[in-house]
Design an enzyme around this catalytic site. Structure first.
Site, short mmCIF file in Angstrom:
data_model
loop_
_atom_site.label_atom_id
_atom_site.label_comp_id
_atom_site.label_asym_id
_atom_site.label_seq_id
_atom_site.Cartn_x
_atom_site.Cartn_y
_atom_site.Cartn_z
N LYS A 156 0.84 -1.20 0.00
CA LYS A 156 0.00 0.00 0.00
C LYS A 156 0.87 1.25 0.00
O LYS A 156 0.61 2.21 -0.73
CB LYS A 156 -0.92 0.01 1.21
CG LYS A 156 -1.78 1.27 1.33
CD LYS A 156 -2.23 1.55 2.74
CE LYS A 156 -1.08 2.03 3.60
NZ LYS A 156 -1.51 2.45 4.96
N ARG B 262 2.32 6.10 -2.90
CA ARG B 262 3.36 7.07 -3.26
C ARG B 262 3.57 7.10 -4.76
O ARG B 262 3.74 8.17 -5.35
CB ARG B 262 4.67 6.71 -2.54
CG ARG B 262 4.69 7.12 -1.06
CD ARG B 262 5.83 6.43 -0.31
NE ARG B 262 5.96 6.93 1.05
CZ ARG B 262 5.18 6.57 2.06
NH1 ARG B 262 4.17 5.72 1.85
NH2 ARG B 262 5.37 7.06 3.27
N SER C 179 3.54 11.29 13.40
CA SER C 179 3.43 10.58 12.12
C SER C 179 4.49 11.04 11.14
O SER C 179 4.61 12.24 10.87
CB SER C 179 2.05 10.78 11.49
OG SER C 179 1.98 10.14 10.23
N GLU D 104 3.85 -0.09 12.80
CA GLU D 104 2.75 -0.81 12.18
C GLU D 104 2.82 -2.31 12.43
O GLU D 104 1.83 -3.03 12.29
CB GLU D 104 2.75 -0.55 10.67
CG GLU D 104 3.94 -1.10 9.94
CD GLU D 104 4.23 -0.38 8.63
OE1 GLU D 104 4.11 -1.01 7.58
OE2 GLU D 104 4.55 0.82 8.67
N HIS E 183 -3.02 5.94 15.24
CA HIS E 183 -3.27 5.22 13.99
C HIS E 183 -4.78 5.01 13.82
O HIS E 183 -5.58 5.82 14.29
CB HIS E 183 -2.48 3.91 13.99
CG HIS E 183 -1.02 4.11 13.72
ND1 HIS E 183 -0.14 3.08 13.45
CD2 HIS E 183 -0.26 5.24 13.68
CE1 HIS E 183 1.07 3.55 13.26
NE2 HIS E 183 1.03 4.86 13.40
#
Length: 425
Positions: A27, A32, A166, A310, A337
């Site tokens: 993802k 990107r 983040s 993550e 998140h």
């Protein structure tokens, strides 16, 4: 496509598994690549793009701005066009859409409204929006819903942000920076930036597109103004999505091979190799990709996951099943998140009998006898991964809303059940 009941009876691994898995694309790389393709001078192709909710939302957002993104095949063709006219962007639960698209929308000549799922309105984006104002963009609002009023160009220049919650705040500004009149000089001021591999990924992809990036200084990234060259990207498998599958080897004492594991990558999921080895697994590269073989007894770990937050839900689930204590540190930022992952993990693992203590920046887990029960996911795909990992080792685990895994992995329940020979419909 498997239709999964809700709650979903997580399949149990009653014997060591021996399977090979092909994963969907990343993802992070797909989104990107789509942004850079939309900003490029000529058309390009994103090969083996991940087809999931997050990536389709990104494709729709860029199409709404004026680009043409053809998602009909496995390879997605992106045709840049002037960003013009008013538009509405649905962010869903995709942080990359909420944070990466507003800097692009600043180059439009219309009003671009952003909104998303109810929970998305609680996720931080104010640092990006404040930075855009500093760089010359007219922004209404500091959280979803908000509106970007573009004038066709962005001045750019120097901006200071606090990206301690983040790394996407940094990547968002860098991705569009080459198209700004003065480029961007982004400086971080705050606690350490989490998930630095994702910024490294952004920088590497910008350079592939011929963009000049200086990341040699501490907490500073500079993108020079200039054209964005079209590049056809081949998307790697999503290594973070490998976590539950490799964990299956760990908890069953079996062997799982993930096909096409890259020899070099900027993906945070590559850290799984070291983490699983520390827990007693045998980790080896084989011609097909990466193979993990589980131990007779899983060992706990004391590990700082700051750069790879993550992975925390999957690692926490493994630690709950380990024979020795564990401590996961450096992950206060995962409270922001898809849900407050630290609180959610403590609550849900504890509800299944785990001995877990929540700290400000992590979790401590000690060996305990786990039992079945309902595992809530909070519309968070990584929480669902944690639930199915425990369910592979513990009878009677029911995972609520397992369908949320479609955010990054279409038909995850069907794939998982197929590996374990289970039926769920």
């Amino acid at each position: 496509m498997t239709s999964a009941p809700d709650p979903w009876p997580a399949p149990r691994a009653h014997a060591p598994v021996a399977v090979t898995v092909s994963l969907p694309g990343s993802k992070s790389l797909t989104n990107r690549a789509l942004v850079l393709a939309a900003l490029a001078e000529e058309p390009s192709v994103v090969r083996r793009a991940l087809r999931s909710r997050d990536t389709l939302l990104m494709a729709s957002a860029l199409t709404a701005l004026g680009s043409r993104v053809d998602t009909t095949g496995e390879d997605w063709r992106v045709t840049p066009a002037p960003f013009a006219g008013d538009a509405a962007v649905d962010c869903g639960l995709a942080g990359t859409v909420m944070r990466f698209v507003p800097p692009v929308a600043g180059l439009s000549t219309g009003r671009v409204g952003f909104d998303g799922d109810p929970h998305m309105r609680t996720r931080p984006v104010g640092e990006v929006l404040g930075a855009l104002r500093t760089l010359g963009v007219d922004v209404e609002g500091d959280a979803l819903p908000f509106t970007v009023r573009g004038t066709g160009s962005v001045r750019g220049g120097t901006v200071v942000v606090d990206a301690s919650s983040s790394s996407q705040f940094i990547s968002a500004l860098l991705l569009a920076g080459a198209r700004y009149d003065e480029g961007v000089d982004v400086r971080h001021d705050g606690k350490p930036v989490p998930s630095l591999p994702h910024i490294d990924m952004t920088v590497a992809m910008l350079r592939e597109h011929g963009v000049e990036v200086d990341d040699g200084g501490a907490n500073r990234w500079t993108v020079a103004p200039g054209p964005v060259r079209p590049v056809d990207h081949l998307i790697e498998p999503d290594l973070s999505n490998a976590a539950p599958f490799l964990a299956l080897a760990a908890v069953s004492g079996g062997s799982v091979t993930v096909r096409d594991w890259p020899t070099e990558t900027t993906q945070a999921g590559d850290a799984l190799r070291g983490i699983l080895a520390a827990m007693g697994c045998v980790v080896e590269r084989v011609p097909e990709g990466l193979r993990v073989t589980g131990p007779e007894e899983l060992q706990g770990v004391d590990v700082d996951l700051h750069d790879v937050g993550e992975l925390a839900p999957a690692v926490a689930a493994l630690c709950a099943l380990a024979a020795t204590p564990s401590h996961l540190r450096g992950i206060a930022h995962i409270r922001h998140h898809e849900t407050d992952r630290l609180a959610a993990l403590a609550r849900e693992l504890g509800g299944l009998g785990a001995d877990v203590v929540e700290h400000a920046d992590g979790l401590s887990l000690r060996p305990a006898a786990l039992h079945g029960g309902l595992f809530h996911t909070y519309a968070d795909h990584r929480m669902a991964h944690a639930g199915v990992i425990v369910g592979a080792a513990v009878d009677g685990v029911l995972v609520e809303n397992v369908a949320t895994t479609a955010k990054t992995f279409p038909d995850f329940p069907g794939t998982w059940s197929g590996l374990l020979g289970a039926t769920t419909s």
